[in-house]
Design an enzyme around this catalytic site. Structure first.
Site: not given
Ligand code: UDP
Ligand code: MG
Length: 138
Positions: A112, A102, A9, A57, A91, A115, A85
């Site tokens: 974070n 992270r 990112k 968001f 996250t 992805h 992961r």
């Molecule tokens: N995100 C955010 N606020 C939140 C949750 C997610 O800005 O409350 C963003 C964050 O950058 C995250 C992305 O949205 O990595 C995708 O969300 P997801 O739930 O898929 O999390 P990930 O798979 O990246 O852990």
């Molecule tokens: Mg995701």
């Protein structure tokens, strides 16, 4: 062999951590099978983040994700999705343990570092979103 889609990112790129983060994945036995530097456009971000596009968001997230070129990478290896992961951590960077990517380098729940696909099925969809078949060396 399983594949997963990784995006380094804008915060990762700005902090010049691309090599550091890729090294974590490579040390875990994952191989780079596709890679490109690209600036993510709004339409592609709406597609990639369709599962959260209606969340409050999202506009801020889309602005962040499109703020500078990012490195998009497909990785291949045993249990590639779960392995990536696990290395990444949860996250929210603030809740991510030290020793995870992270936890070590992320800022918060939005900014974070990286992805990673959340299932083999989504990995296949995401890889085909970013790469033509002849760009994946698997
Ligand atoms: N995100 C955010 N606020 C939140 C949750 C997610 O800005 O409350 C963003 C964050 O950058 C995250 C992305 O949205 O990595 C995708 O969300 P997801 O739930 O898929 O999390 P990930 O798979 O990246 O852990
Ligand atoms: Mg995701």
């Amino acid at each position: 062999m399983e594949k997963t889609l990784i995006i380094l990112k804008p915060d990762c790129m700005e902090k010049r951590l691309a090599g550091t983060v890729l090294n974590r994945f490579q040390e875990a036995g994952l191989d780079i099978v596709a890679a490109k530097l690209t600036r993510l456009q709004p339409a592609l971000l709406r597609e990639h983040y369709a599962h959260i596009a209606d969340r409050p968001f999202f506009p801020e997230l889309a602005q962040f994700m499109g703020s500078r070129p990012v490195l998009v990478v497909a990785l291949q290896g045993e249990d590639a999705v779960a392995t990536a992961r696990k290395l990444l951590g949860p996250t929210d960077s603030k809740k991510a343990p030290k020793g995870t990517i992270r936890g070590d380098y992320g800022t918060d729940v939005s900014v974070n570092i990286c992805h990673a696909s959340d299932s083999p099925e989504n990995a296949a969809i995401e890889i085909s979103r970013f790469f033509a078949p002849n760009e994946v060396y698997a």
